[in-house]
Design an enzyme around this catalytic site. Structure first.
Site, short mmCIF file in Angstrom:
data_model
loop_
_atom_site.label_atom_id
_atom_site.label_comp_id
_atom_site.label_asym_id
_atom_site.label_seq_id
_atom_site.Cartn_x
_atom_site.Cartn_y
_atom_site.Cartn_z
N ASP A 35 36.80 -21.47 -32.06
CA ASP A 35 36.80 -22.94 -31.99
C ASP A 35 38.21 -23.49 -31.97
OD1 ASP A 35 35.80 -25.51 -34.40
OD2 ASP A 35 36.34 -25.61 -32.28
N ASP A 219 38.50 -28.39 -26.66
CA ASP A 219 37.81 -27.87 -27.82
C ASP A 219 36.69 -26.92 -27.41
OD1 ASP A 219 35.88 -29.37 -30.58
OD2 ASP A 219 36.53 -27.32 -30.14
O1 46J Z 1 34.86 -31.39 -35.87
C1 46J Z 1 35.38 -31.32 -34.79
C2 46J Z 1 34.84 -30.35 -33.75
C3 46J Z 1 33.34 -30.16 -33.92
C4 46J Z 1 32.82 -29.09 -32.97
C5 46J Z 1 33.62 -27.82 -33.13
N1 46J Z 1 35.03 -28.06 -32.94
C6 46J Z 1 35.57 -29.03 -33.88
N2 46J Z 1 36.48 -32.01 -34.46
C7 46J Z 1 37.07 -32.00 -33.14
C8 46J Z 1 37.15 -33.43 -32.61
C9 46J Z 1 37.84 -34.33 -33.58
C10 46J Z 1 37.16 -34.30 -34.91
C11 46J Z 1 37.09 -32.88 -35.45
#
Ligand code: 46J
Length: 330
Positions: A35, A219
């Site tokens: 991730d 992401d």
């Molecule tokens: O929580 C996340 C993602 C969720 C899915 C998995 N990757 C991380 N963030 C990325 C976008 C900004 C807020 C934080």
């Protein structure tokens, strides 16, 4: 050194991809979600209440001769989709695709939220964002990439995610066989810790390319592509019967619709997402209404270039100083 491992879709709509890793001695194999949008490496473990474990593989530090408790350290993470986990920390030997890091901080879950419990083919996450985002306290820990960096032939890792098929993650080298032409790089702003960069513009179907800087994060852990509302409405205006559903929390349309492609720019290069990637999934197994792979970012506060976009390219995450991200045609 280098490493290379598979990126396997966990269901028939590519909601996430998992990669085999090993932890400890003798090696315990888990399937983890790499991730780039977070920086914690956490796993289902022998410390996870059995009521919260539903088919996942677990890491048992007690069964590893090389595990060490990181005394007094804890972690707690909340993801943008509301899911989360928390727990304690061990260090242990950790490998991805033959690349080993001794003494990797492995965050053992003592609690996971229901959406993780329900995802039985995902045993945890490997955060590949910048280590500044790591939530371990009192001292934050380094990502696998940051730990591996000194031994890598080249300070890079690459993502070759595929539509409804197994792709790969490589560490320490750029595989010329995985893309054609050249990689186009663009600068990364590494604060607050995401792979933040800009697109140079977009086009809907065969329409004219709109040159406009769109800042967001690449992401690998986010399923869909989230862009500004103006762009998303322009896209779905081309889809008969499309509507922005409060009930389903996004754009839906008849599954039989003919969708346009979506093209994004990286500097002067252009990458086209096939319509099939944007016809993401039926809203329920027997429904003829489908949910789009392109959605508005207005509720998120950030644009997210998730798997729907990334799987249309070969992506190089370069840990050089300054960091940069590269996209190649495949
Ligand atoms: O929580 C996340 C993602 C969720 C899915 C998995 N990757 C991380 N963030 C990325 C976008 C900004 C807020 C934080």
């Amino acid at each position: 050194d280098t490493g290379s491992a598979a990126a396997v879709p966990i269901n028939e709509v590519d909601i996430a991809y998992v990669t085999p890793v090993t932890v400890g001695t003798p090696p315990q194999t888990l399937m983890l979600d790499l991730d780039t949008g977070s920086s914690d490496l956490w796993v289902f473990s022998s410390l996870t209440p059995s009521s919260q474990v539903r088919g996942q593989e677990i890491y048992s530090p007690a069964k590893s001769s090389t595990s060490k408790l990181l005394s007094g350290h804890t972690w707690s993470i909340r993801y943008g989709d509301g899911s989360g986990s928390r727990g304690t920390v061990y260090t242990d030997n950790f490998t991805i695709g033959g690349l080993e890091v001794e003494s990797q901080a492995v965050q053992t879950a003592q609690e996971v939220s229901s959406s993780f419990t329900q995802e039985q083919s995902l045993d945890g996450l490997v955060g590949l964002g910048f280590s500044t985002l790591n939530t371990v306290r009192p001292s934050s820990q380094l990502t696998f990439f940051d730990n591996a960096r000194p031994k890598l032939d080249e300070e890079v890792f690459t993502a070759d995610l595929k539509y409804h098929a197994t792709g790969s993650y490589d560490f320490g080298f750029i595989d010329r066989a995985k893309y054609t032409g050249n990689i186009t790089y663009t600068p990364v702003q590494q604060s607050p810790g995401y792979w933040t960069h800009s697109l140079s513009g977009y086009a809907v179907g065969s329409g004219a390319f709109q040159s406009t800087q769109i800042q967001g994060i690449s992401d690998t852990g986010t399923t869909l592509l989230y862009l500004p509302t103006a762009i998303v409405t322009a896209y779905y205006r081309q889809v008969q019967g499309a509507q922005n559903s409060q009930y389903y929390g996004g754009y839906v349309f008849p599954c039989s619709s003919t969708l346009p492609t979506f093209t994004f720019g990286i500097e002067g290069a252009r990458f086209t997402i096939p319509a099939s990637y944007i016809n993401y999934t039926r809203i329920s197994p027997t429904s003829s209404t489908c949910y789009g792979g392109l959605q508005s970012s207005s509720g998120l506060g950030i644009n997210i270039f998730g798997d729907v976009a990334l799987k249309a390219a070969f992506v190089v995450f370069s840990g050089t100083n300054p960091p940069r991200i590269g996209f190649g045609t495949k």
